[in-house]
Design a protein around this motif. Structure first.
Motif, PDB file in Angstrom:
ATOM      1  N   ILE A  74     -11.260  17.620  -2.442  1.00 43.91           N
ATOM      2  CA  ILE A  74     -10.139  17.962  -3.250  1.00 43.91           C
ATOM      3  C   ILE A  74     -10.143  17.389  -4.890  1.00 43.91           C
ATOM      4  O   ILE A  74     -10.652  16.523  -4.960  1.00 43.91           O
ATOM      5  CB  ILE A  74      -8.886  17.275  -2.516  1.00 43.91           C
ATOM      6  CG1 ILE A  74      -7.720  17.865  -3.071  1.00 43.91           C
ATOM      7  CG2 ILE A  74      -9.078  15.953  -2.332  1.00 43.91           C
ATOM      8  CD1 ILE A  74      -6.378  17.293  -2.195  1.00 43.91           C
ATOM      9  N   LYS A  75      -9.649  18.059  -5.623  1.00 47.98           N
ATOM     10  CA  LYS A  75      -9.363  17.896  -6.928  1.00 47.98           C
ATOM     11  C   LYS A  75      -8.160  18.757  -7.676  1.00 47.98           C
ATOM     12  O   LYS A  75      -8.152  19.778  -7.610  1.00 47.98           O
ATOM     13  CB  LYS A  75     -10.770  17.858  -7.639  1.00 47.98           C
ATOM     14  CG  LYS A  75     -11.253  19.290  -7.712  1.00 47.98           C
ATOM     15  CD  LYS A  75     -12.548  19.160  -8.286  1.00 47.98           C
ATOM     16  CE  LYS A  75     -13.028  20.785  -8.815  1.00 47.98           C
ATOM     17  NZ  LYS A  75     -14.422  20.933  -8.794  1.00 47.98           N
ATOM     18  N   PHE A  76      -7.462  17.807  -8.437  1.00 42.97           N
ATOM     19  CA  PHE A  76      -6.203  18.669  -9.091  1.00 42.97           C
ATOM     20  C   PHE A  76      -6.162  17.717 -10.513  1.00 42.97           C
ATOM     21  O   PHE A  76      -6.347  16.693 -10.488  1.00 42.97           O
ATOM     22  CB  PHE A  76      -5.003  18.641  -8.282  1.00 42.97           C
ATOM     23  CG  PHE A  76      -4.894  17.309  -7.639  1.00 42.97           C
ATOM     24  CD1 PHE A  76      -5.068  16.874  -6.638  1.00 42.97           C
ATOM     25  CD2 PHE A  76      -3.901  16.542  -8.561  1.00 42.97           C
ATOM     26  CE1 PHE A  76      -4.738  15.801  -5.799  1.00 42.97           C
ATOM     27  CE2 PHE A  76      -3.506  15.195  -7.988  1.00 42.97           C
ATOM     28  CZ  PHE A  76      -3.848  14.883  -6.585  1.00 42.97           C
ATOM     29  N   PRO A  77      -5.791  18.616 -11.330  1.00 43.95           N
ATOM     30  CA  PRO A  77      -5.365  17.940 -12.904  1.00 43.95           C
ATOM     31  C   PRO A  77      -4.102  17.128 -12.600  1.00 43.95           C
ATOM     32  O   PRO A  77      -3.389  17.572 -12.083  1.00 43.95           O
ATOM     33  CB  PRO A  77      -5.471  19.128 -13.761  1.00 43.95           C
ATOM     34  CG  PRO A  77      -4.946  20.274 -13.052  1.00 43.95           C
ATOM     35  CD  PRO A  77      -5.357  20.031 -11.621  1.00 43.95           C
ATOM     36  N   MET A  78      -3.775  16.333 -13.718  1.00 46.06           N
ATOM     37  CA  MET A  78      -2.838  15.852 -14.062  1.00 46.06           C
ATOM     38  C   MET A  78      -1.914  16.470 -14.949  1.00 46.06           C
ATOM     39  O   MET A  78      -2.341  16.619 -16.146  1.00 46.06           O
ATOM     40  CB  MET A  78      -2.929  14.197 -14.582  1.00 46.06           C
ATOM     41  CG  MET A  78      -3.198  13.293 -13.462  1.00 46.06           C
ATOM     42  SD  MET A  78      -2.600  11.617 -13.904  1.00 46.06           S
ATOM     43  CE  MET A  78      -3.737  11.182 -14.952  1.00 46.06           C
ATOM     44  N   VAL A  79      -0.873  17.208 -14.331  1.00 45.71           N
ATOM     45  CA  VAL A  79      -0.658  18.229 -15.320  1.00 45.71           C
ATOM     46  C   VAL A  79       0.855  17.898 -16.191  1.00 45.71           C
ATOM     47  O   VAL A  79       1.587  17.180 -15.727  1.00 45.71           O
ATOM     48  CB  VAL A  79       0.031  19.629 -14.581  1.00 45.71           C
ATOM     49  CG1 VAL A  79       0.583  20.398 -15.562  1.00 45.71           C
ATOM     50  CG2 VAL A  79      -1.016  19.983 -14.044  1.00 45.71           C
ATOM     51  N   PHE A 112      -4.284  18.250   2.012  1.00 41.77           N
ATOM     52  CA  PHE A 112      -4.961  17.001   1.578  1.00 41.77           C
ATOM     53  C   PHE A 112      -6.146  16.826   2.433  1.00 41.77           C
ATOM     54  O   PHE A 112      -6.936  16.016   2.159  1.00 41.77           O
ATOM     55  CB  PHE A 112      -4.285  15.760   1.158  1.00 41.77           C
ATOM     56  CG  PHE A 112      -3.330  15.823   0.048  1.00 41.77           C
ATOM     57  CD1 PHE A 112      -1.895  16.354   0.482  1.00 41.77           C
ATOM     58  CD2 PHE A 112      -3.645  15.588  -1.092  1.00 41.77           C
ATOM     59  CE1 PHE A 112      -0.996  16.262  -0.571  1.00 41.77           C
ATOM     60  CE2 PHE A 112      -3.064  15.801  -2.216  1.00 41.77           C
ATOM     61  CZ  PHE A 112      -1.410  15.957  -1.819  1.00 41.77           C
ATOM     62  N   PHE A 117      -4.152  13.436 -20.296  1.00 38.59           N
ATOM     63  CA  PHE A 117      -4.986  12.382 -19.927  1.00 38.59           C
ATOM     64  C   PHE A 117      -6.099  12.536 -19.500  1.00 38.59           C
ATOM     65  O   PHE A 117      -5.844  13.317 -17.973  1.00 38.59           O
ATOM     66  CB  PHE A 117      -4.141  11.160 -19.258  1.00 38.59           C
ATOM     67  CG  PHE A 117      -3.019  10.707 -20.175  1.00 38.59           C
ATOM     68  CD1 PHE A 117      -1.785  11.027 -20.201  1.00 38.59           C
ATOM     69  CD2 PHE A 117      -3.372   9.796 -20.898  1.00 38.59           C
ATOM     70  CE1 PHE A 117      -0.746  10.718 -20.893  1.00 38.59           C
ATOM     71  CE2 PHE A 117      -2.483   9.281 -21.880  1.00 38.59           C
ATOM     72  CZ  PHE A 117      -1.208   9.861 -21.685  1.00 38.59           C
ATOM     73  N   SER A 138     -12.445  17.268   1.667  1.00 39.34           N
ATOM     74  CA  SER A 138     -13.291  16.252   1.232  1.00 39.34           C
ATOM     75  C   SER A 138     -13.419  16.375  -0.242  1.00 39.34           C
ATOM     76  O   SER A 138     -13.752  15.524  -0.966  1.00 39.34           O
ATOM     77  CB  SER A 138     -14.327  16.213   1.788  1.00 39.34           C
ATOM     78  OG  SER A 138     -15.161  17.128   1.554  1.00 39.34           O
TER      79      SER A 138
END
Lengths: 176, 159
Positions: free
Chosen positions: A150-155, A145, A176, A148
């Motif tokens: 960082i991004k990830f989808p809500m799977v 983490f 969503f 700076s």
């Protein structure tokens, strides 16, 4: 100890009761993580008895105060050194957690130890907790983490409203 | 379909469960896989950690550095006009819009169908008024035809 809910950090100072031989007994301070004051004090005497020749009946607590986090709205990395009893022996451990406050990190630690090692809170002793800068962190689940951008989808988010409606012709919305 | 709505710093999200239900907020920092630090100074969401599961991501992103102060977030939020009644209909607004449309359509369709039915009845009445054709035998029809050629009466009996 029962680690109920979120733990709080207590700063407890205690001493042996003064006696004719010892007019001003030395003060001992501990930082205890407990759900409430009563359990904090109990834990304090448990540790103090192990380390010094003082019993609760022969001593007194001078101060028992809640320690609040200086900046509870910044995300921090914590390294926790602890000692716990497993089924076959007692071990030292170093664990890292990413959280907002020390108390929440210790709470996370208790939950984690229960989950991963089946360790009960009464067998866990928090020896040291230290706030770490990002470069000192060793555990990958924390260092991942330190990005700076960082991004990830809500799977495939499981829907909470499973029974509204219970029977339906259309699939629930998981994106969503 | 690639994921276009990502959990990232600056993402505007709608809070679906919990004490802050129904409000919009902005992700200011990511704590771990399940929690984010969230802030919504203009939408009455105090700076706090929320579980990602309680958020519905919108397509809007504000641009700021991770862990930005509430002041910065508020400035950007207001400048981009992300309010419930702003010119950008955000998810919640769209949901309201869809519901309103559905309600409207329902009323309109109901009325339309009612009129259609009424019209059908009227149409039926009209067709009843029309007289059925008189049956004329073929031989008679032929005779009438010749009669037409002979005397040319006004009414054409050959119907």
């Amino acid at each position: 100890m029962k680690a109920k809910g979120n733990l709080r950090e207590y700063r407890i100072i205690g001493r042996k009761l003064p006696s004719p031989t010892l007019k001003t007994p030395p003060l001992y301070e501990m930082h205890i993580y407990a759900p409430d004051e009563v359990q904090a004090k109990s834990r304090f005497w448990f540790f103090l008895r192990q380390l010094k020749r003082v019993k609760k009946s022969a001593g007194e607590i001078v101060e028992c105060k809640v320690v609040n986090e200086r900046k509870p709205l910044t995300v921090k990395n914590f390294g926790i050194w602890l000692r716990y009893d497993s089924r076959s022996g007692t071990h030292n451990m170093y664990r890292e957690y990413r959280d907002l406050t020390r108390a929440l990190a210790v709470t996370q630690c208790y939950r984690d130890m229960g989950a991963k090692h089946r360790a009960r809170p009464s067998t866990i002793q928090i020896m040291k907790i230290k706030r770490l800068p990002a470069k000192e962190c060793r555990r990958p689940h924390v260092t991942q983490f330190h990005d700076s951008k960082i991004k990830f989808p809500m799977v495939n988010k499981a829907t909470k409203r499973l029974h509204h409606p219970r029977f339906t012709t259309s699939r629930p919305h998981t994106y969503f | 379909m690639p994921y276009d709505r990502l959990v990232q710093v600056g993402r505007v999200a709608y809070v679906a469960f919990g004490p802050e239900t129904g409000k919009l907020c902005c992700i200011t920092n990511i704590i771990d896989q399940t929690r984010v630090l969230v802030d919504g100074p203009s939408s009455h969401v105090s700076r706090q950690a929320l579980n990602i599961k309680s958020l519905h991501l919108t397509k809007y992103i504000l641009k700021f550095l991770p862990g930005a102060r509430s002041k910065t977030v508020k400035k950007l939020w207001d400048s981009h006009d992300i309010k419930k009644n702003g010119k950008n209909p955000v998810d919640f607004d769209r949901y309201k819009l869809v519901n309103a449309k559905q309600a409207f359509n329902r009323i309109v369709n109901h009325e339309y169908n009612r009129l259609k039915k009424k019209n059908k009845v009227q149409l039926a009445k009209k067709t009843k008024k029309v007289k059925p054709r008189k049956f004329v035998a073929k031989s008679q029809r032929i005779a009438n035809k010749f009669k037409i050629f002979a005397a040319a009466p006004a009414a054409g009996k050959k119907k």
